[in-house]
Design a protein around this motif. Structure first.
Motif, PDB file in Angstrom:
ATOM      1  N   ASP A 112      -2.237   8.190  -5.623  1.00  0.00           N
ATOM      2  CA  ASP A 112      -2.104   7.828  -4.209  1.00  0.00           C
ATOM      3  C   ASP A 112      -1.496   8.942  -3.360  1.00  0.00           C
ATOM      4  O   ASP A 112      -1.242   8.748  -2.171  1.00  0.00           O
ATOM      5  N   LYS A 113      -1.274  10.106  -3.962  1.00  0.00           N
ATOM      6  CA  LYS A 113      -0.783  11.255  -3.203  1.00  0.00           C
ATOM      7  C   LYS A 113      -1.880  12.282  -2.926  1.00  0.00           C
ATOM      8  O   LYS A 113      -1.808  13.042  -1.964  1.00  0.00           O
ATOM      9  N   ASN A 114      -2.932  12.312  -3.774  1.00  0.00           N
ATOM     10  CA  ASN A 114      -3.961  13.332  -3.588  1.00  0.00           C
ATOM     11  C   ASN A 114      -5.347  12.740  -3.328  1.00  0.00           C
ATOM     12  O   ASN A 114      -6.345  13.464  -3.346  1.00  0.00           O
ATOM     13  N   SER A 115      -5.431  11.408  -3.124  1.00  0.00           N
ATOM     14  CA  SER A 115      -6.735  10.769  -2.934  1.00  0.00           C
ATOM     15  C   SER A 115      -6.546   9.519  -2.086  1.00  0.00           C
ATOM     16  O   SER A 115      -5.473   9.277  -1.533  1.00  0.00           O
ATOM     17  N   GLY A 116      -7.592   8.701  -2.038  1.00  0.00           N
ATOM     18  CA  GLY A 116      -7.533   7.465  -1.274  1.00  0.00           C
ATOM     19  C   GLY A 116      -7.101   6.265  -2.072  1.00  0.00           C
ATOM     20  O   GLY A 116      -7.228   5.129  -1.596  1.00  0.00           O
ATOM     21  N   MET A 117      -6.570   6.463  -3.280  1.00  0.00           N
ATOM     22  CA  MET A 117      -6.061   5.322  -4.039  1.00  0.00           C
ATOM     23  C   MET A 117      -4.875   4.706  -3.302  1.00  0.00           C
ATOM     24  O   MET A 117      -3.956   5.415  -2.900  1.00  0.00           O
ATOM     25  N   PRO A 118      -4.846   3.393  -3.135  1.00  0.00           N
ATOM     26  CA  PRO A 118      -3.726   2.766  -2.410  1.00  0.00           C
ATOM     27  C   PRO A 118      -2.453   2.663  -3.244  1.00  0.00           C
ATOM     28  O   PRO A 118      -1.360   2.569  -2.702  1.00  0.00           O
ATOM     29  N   ALA A 119      -2.605   2.656  -4.574  1.00  0.00           N
ATOM     30  CA  ALA A 119      -1.469   2.558  -5.489  1.00  0.00           C
ATOM     31  C   ALA A 119      -1.881   3.167  -6.820  1.00  0.00           C
ATOM     32  O   ALA A 119      -3.071   3.297  -7.123  1.00  0.00           O
ATOM     33  N   ASN A 120      -0.903   3.530  -7.624  1.00  0.00           N
ATOM     34  CA  ASN A 120      -1.210   4.234  -8.872  1.00  0.00           C
ATOM     35  C   ASN A 120      -1.439   3.317 -10.062  1.00  0.00           C
ATOM     36  O   ASN A 120      -2.125   3.705 -11.008  1.00  0.00           O
ATOM     37  N   HIS A 121      -0.868   2.114 -10.029  1.00  0.00           N
ATOM     38  CA  HIS A 121      -0.988   1.260 -11.209  1.00  0.00           C
ATOM     39  C   HIS A 121      -2.279   0.458 -11.165  1.00  0.00           C
ATOM     40  O   HIS A 121      -2.472  -0.389 -10.291  1.00  0.00           O
ATOM     41  N   ILE A 122      -3.171   0.723 -12.113  1.00  0.00           N
ATOM     42  CA  ILE A 122      -4.486   0.084 -12.192  1.00  0.00           C
ATOM     43  C   ILE A 122      -4.464  -0.954 -13.305  1.00  0.00           C
ATOM     44  O   ILE A 122      -4.054  -0.660 -14.430  1.00  0.00           O
ATOM     45  N   ILE A 146       0.867  -1.177   0.000  1.00  0.00           N
ATOM     46  CA  ILE A 146       0.000   0.000   0.000  1.00  0.00           C
ATOM     47  C   ILE A 146       0.907   1.231   0.000  1.00  0.00           C
ATOM     48  O   ILE A 146       1.574   1.522   0.985  1.00  0.00           O
ATOM     49  N   TYR A 147       0.936   1.935  -1.128  1.00  0.00           N
ATOM     50  CA  TYR A 147       1.823   3.092  -1.248  1.00  0.00           C
ATOM     51  C   TYR A 147       1.240   4.332  -0.580  1.00  0.00           C
ATOM     52  O   TYR A 147       1.967   5.240  -0.202  1.00  0.00           O
ATOM     53  N   ASN A 148      -0.075   4.370  -0.431  1.00  0.00           N
ATOM     54  CA  ASN A 148      -0.739   5.508   0.203  1.00  0.00           C
ATOM     55  C   ASN A 148      -0.639   5.342   1.720  1.00  0.00           C
ATOM     56  O   ASN A 148      -1.317   4.501   2.312  1.00  0.00           O
ATOM     57  N   THR A 149       0.217   6.134   2.331  1.00  0.00           N
ATOM     58  CA  THR A 149       0.409   6.041   3.786  1.00  0.00           C
ATOM     59  C   THR A 149      -0.425   7.060   4.554  1.00  0.00           C
ATOM     60  O   THR A 149      -0.413   7.059   5.787  1.00  0.00           O
ATOM     61  N   ALA A 150      -1.168   7.904   3.826  1.00  0.00           N
ATOM     62  CA  ALA A 150      -1.942   8.956   4.494  1.00  0.00           C
ATOM     63  C   ALA A 150      -3.386   8.553   4.744  1.00  0.00           C
ATOM     64  O   ALA A 150      -4.101   9.230   5.485  1.00  0.00           O
ATOM     65  N   THR A 151      -3.837   7.455   4.122  1.00  0.00           N
ATOM     66  CA  THR A 151      -5.238   7.047   4.224  1.00  0.00           C
ATOM     67  C   THR A 151      -5.382   5.825   5.118  1.00  0.00           C
ATOM     68  O   THR A 151      -4.634   4.861   4.992  1.00  0.00           O
ATOM     69  N   THR A 152      -6.366   5.884   6.017  1.00  0.00           N
ATOM     70  CA  THR A 152      -6.741   4.726   6.829  1.00  0.00           C
ATOM     71  C   THR A 152      -8.006   4.120   6.232  1.00  0.00           C
ATOM     72  O   THR A 152      -9.044   4.787   6.137  1.00  0.00           O
ATOM     73  N   TYR A 153      -7.927   2.877   5.806  1.00  0.00           N
ATOM     74  CA  TYR A 153      -9.061   2.248   5.120  1.00  0.00           C
ATOM     75  C   TYR A 153      -9.939   1.518   6.141  1.00  0.00           C
ATOM     76  O   TYR A 153      -9.576   0.442   6.634  1.00  0.00           O
ATOM     77  N   THR A 154     -11.081   2.111   6.449  1.00  0.00           N
ATOM     78  CA  THR A 154     -12.012   1.490   7.397  1.00  0.00           C
ATOM     79  C   THR A 154     -12.969   0.521   6.703  1.00  0.00           C
ATOM     80  O   THR A 154     -13.594  -0.311   7.368  1.00  0.00           O
ATOM     81  N   ASN A 155     -13.108   0.645   5.384  1.00  0.00           N
ATOM     82  CA  ASN A 155     -13.885  -0.295   4.570  1.00  0.00           C
ATOM     83  C   ASN A 155     -15.290  -0.559   5.115  1.00  0.00           C
ATOM     84  O   ASN A 155     -15.665  -1.715   5.388  1.00  0.00           O
ATOM     85  N   PRO A 156     -16.120   0.467   5.277  1.00  0.00           N
ATOM     86  CA  PRO A 156     -17.455   0.258   5.851  1.00  0.00           C
ATOM     87  C   PRO A 156     -18.378  -0.593   4.985  1.00  0.00           C
ATOM     88  O   PRO A 156     -19.326  -1.186   5.503  1.00  0.00           O
ATOM     89  N   SER A 157     -18.124  -0.672   3.681  1.00  0.00           N
ATOM     90  CA  SER A 157     -19.010  -1.445   2.799  1.00  0.00           C
ATOM     91  C   SER A 157     -18.676  -2.925   2.768  1.00  0.00           C
ATOM     92  O   SER A 157     -19.451  -3.722   2.231  1.00  0.00           O
ATOM     93  N   LEU A 158     -17.532  -3.304   3.315  1.00  0.00           N
ATOM     94  CA  LEU A 158     -17.086  -4.697   3.214  1.00  0.00           C
ATOM     95  C   LEU A 158     -18.110  -5.664   3.796  1.00  0.00           C
ATOM     96  O   LEU A 158     -18.326  -6.755   3.260  1.00  0.00           O
ATOM     97  N   LYS A 159     -18.763  -5.256   4.863  1.00  0.00           N
ATOM     98  CA  LYS A 159     -19.733  -6.142   5.536  1.00  0.00           C
ATOM     99  C   LYS A 159     -20.953  -6.416   4.662  1.00  0.00           C
ATOM    100  O   LYS A 159     -21.739  -7.336   4.958  1.00  0.00           O
ATOM    101  N   ASN A 160     -21.134  -5.652   3.601  1.00  0.00           N
ATOM    102  CA  ASN A 160     -22.310  -5.816   2.744  1.00  0.00           C
ATOM    103  C   ASN A 160     -22.116  -6.857   1.643  1.00  0.00           C
ATOM    104  O   ASN A 160     -23.017  -7.073   0.837  1.00  0.00           O
ATOM    105  N   TYR A 161     -20.942  -7.493   1.600  1.00  0.00           N
ATOM    106  CA  TYR A 161     -20.636  -8.417   0.502  1.00  0.00           C
ATOM    107  C   TYR A 161     -20.323  -9.814   1.008  1.00  0.00           C
ATOM    108  O   TYR A 161     -19.758  -9.995   2.087  1.00  0.00           O
ATOM    109  N   ASP A 162     -20.710 -10.793   0.201  1.00  0.00           N
ATOM    110  CA  ASP A 162     -20.282 -12.176   0.394  1.00  0.00           C
ATOM    111  C   ASP A 162     -19.141 -12.456  -0.589  1.00  0.00           C
ATOM    112  O   ASP A 162     -19.286 -12.232  -1.798  1.00  0.00           O
TER     113      ASP A 162
END
Length: 467
Positions: free
Chosen positions: A386-396, A139-155
């Motif tokens: 990953d420097k100006n948003s919540g993207m964890p890495a730049n390569h998609i 995870i290259y983005n060190t400024a964002t904490t991912y709480t992932n609130p939607s994760l519980k909605n998926y199987d």
């Protein structure tokens, strides 16, 4: 030696599983092929199999004595035929695995395939390297904490070559057809998955064998499947079978991608131009007839709702509008300047999302020029990284707009899955914080019910919304 490890979801709790290894030893546990032929013959004489397709896989524990016991299998229906196969396998005499000259307990996999009204069995050796853990994501983005609130909605559900008939865990190209059948393509074969059953594409139902390396696959607006391998294009139409197209004159450099346009054209990206096929008429766009192309080496192409075609090359990106006017982005002050578009998605409001790559600097790490650009209907641009948003890495690696939840999904090759709610809600799912099998995502697809499939380096992942 290890503690018991059941590979398949259907388990049998009658074997002595105190300690065994998985497909280990030298030599490994084996049985005479004639034994599996005898089992197949008994099934063929007992059952009418003319309409049967697909395969059944069993994990068999072979004890030092040579006796066998089925540990697990992949038939959720628990059919009488499966019960017979388990009984016959449990009655076999095997040659046990040897470790340091001593017979040991080990498990092996046996696959029974249905084809042409008959069943046949074979052993399936395991690539133990693919059973190793996926490792930690980066995870290259060190400024964002991912709480992932939607994760519980998926199987989350995962299939691998060890708990299903998948030909391989790695699929870099797959496609979802209009009947919600997933065509899962690998370097070791092609299979179809309808959500319940895997049906292999092999020498009995196609022009290629069960282990053919498929290089790319796409589905067009008529639900025809297009497959590229060995510099040939194959088309499959439901009910009509396979047809071979020879475009060698145009495809000699090799196809990198097959892409389906909105107007029914098929786009083949090659190293010497873009091949456009419409109603079997072939047109080649290259630097001779389209000098505005920064390079003839085409990486990606996409047509949007405004009938503009976007072409990404190793030296930059251009756009051709519906009036055939060309915009070259290498001279424009936009996020696309001197970069190649490698993927795209468009939402119902006309916002277009492009993944970007700096083809001149394809490093293994995190390139600051990569990222995602958004073109809005008013012509304005926004760049996310990953420097100006919540993207964890730049390569998609791949993008999917989820029209059911109105969110954007992205795959990365080091950081797992990204879920973006188009405002400021970034979530990141990988093997360290979710049931995802790994962090290397190759392709994202969605069926007509909203279920998402992701091909990964560690198996096939299905993400279904909980209701």
């Amino acid at each position: 030696m290890s503690s018991a490890q059941n590979l398949f979801l259907q388990k049998i709790e009658i074997c002595d599983t105190a300690s065994f290894c998985v497909d280990c030893g030298s030599p490994k546990a084996t049985c005479d092929p004639f034994t599996l032929d005898q089992i197949s013959d008994r099934i063929n004489r007992k059952y009418i199999l003319k309409d049967a397709s697909g395969s059944l896989t069993f994990q068999v524990l072979v004890e030092p004595s040579g006796f066998s016991c089925v540990l697990s299998y992949d038939d959720a229906t628990n059919s009488p035929l499966t019960a017979d196969l388990i009984r016959y396998l449990n009655g076999c005499i095997w040659k046990p695995a040897m470790v340091n000259g001593q017979a040991v307990s080990s498990s092996v996999n046996v696959v029974f395939k249905f084809a042409h009204g008959a069943i046949s069995g074979r052993m399936a050796r395991l690539d133990l390297r693919q059973m190793e853990p996926a490792g930690a994501p980066v995870i290259y983005n060190t400024a964002t904490t991912y709480t992932n609130p939607s994760l519980k909605n998926y199987d989350f559900k995962v299939w691998t070559k060890y708990n299903s008939p998948l030909p391989d865990n790695i699929s870099q190209t797959s496609a979802m057809d209009k009947l919600d059948v997933l065509w899962y393509a690998t370097s070791k074969g092609l299979t179809r998955f309808d959500g319940k059953t895997f049906n292999p594409v092999n020498e009995y139902n196609s022009p290629f064998n069960a282990e053919t390396a498929v290089q790319d696959i796409a589905v067009d607006k008529d639900n025809d499947k297009w497959v590229y391998l060995d510099n040939r294009i194959y088309k499959y139409r439901d009910g009509a079978g396979w047809q071979i197209f020879d475009f060698k004159k145009f495809l000699a450099p090799g196809v990198t991608h097959i892409l389906n346009s909105r107007n029914g054209e098929l786009l083949f990206t090659t190293k010497s131009g873009l091949v456009v096929v419409r109603k079997e008429k072939v047109v080649l766009l290259n630097k001779k007839n389209l000098p505005e192309l920064p390079s003839g080496n085409i990486i990606y192409a996409f047509d949007d709702s405004q009938k503009r075609i976007w072409i990404g090359t190793t030296k930059g990106t251009i756009m051709i509008d519906k009036n055939a006017r060309v915009t070259t982005f290498n001279t424009s002050e936009t996020p696309l300047k001197n970069l190649c578009i490698t993927g795209s998605a468009e939402d119902e409001n006309g916002n277009i999302y492009f993944s970007l790559a700096d083809e001149d600097n394809k490093t293994a790490g995190d390139n600051a020029k990569d990222g995602m650009a958004v073109l809005r209907p008013d012509g304005s641009w926004t760049l996310y990284n990953d420097k100006n948003s919540g993207m964890p890495a730049n390569h998609i690696t791949n993008m999917l707009y989820d029209k059911f939840e109105h969110v954007l999904w992205m795959g990365t090759d080091q950081s797992g899955l990204v879920r973006f709610d188009l405002k400021d809600g970034w979530e990141n799912y990988h093997n360290n914080n979710s049931p995802a099998p790994g962090h290397k995502i190759y392709q994202l697809m969605q069926d007509s019910r909203g279920t998402i499939y992701a091909t990964t380096a560690n198996g096939l992942l299905r993400i279904a919304k909980k209701y």
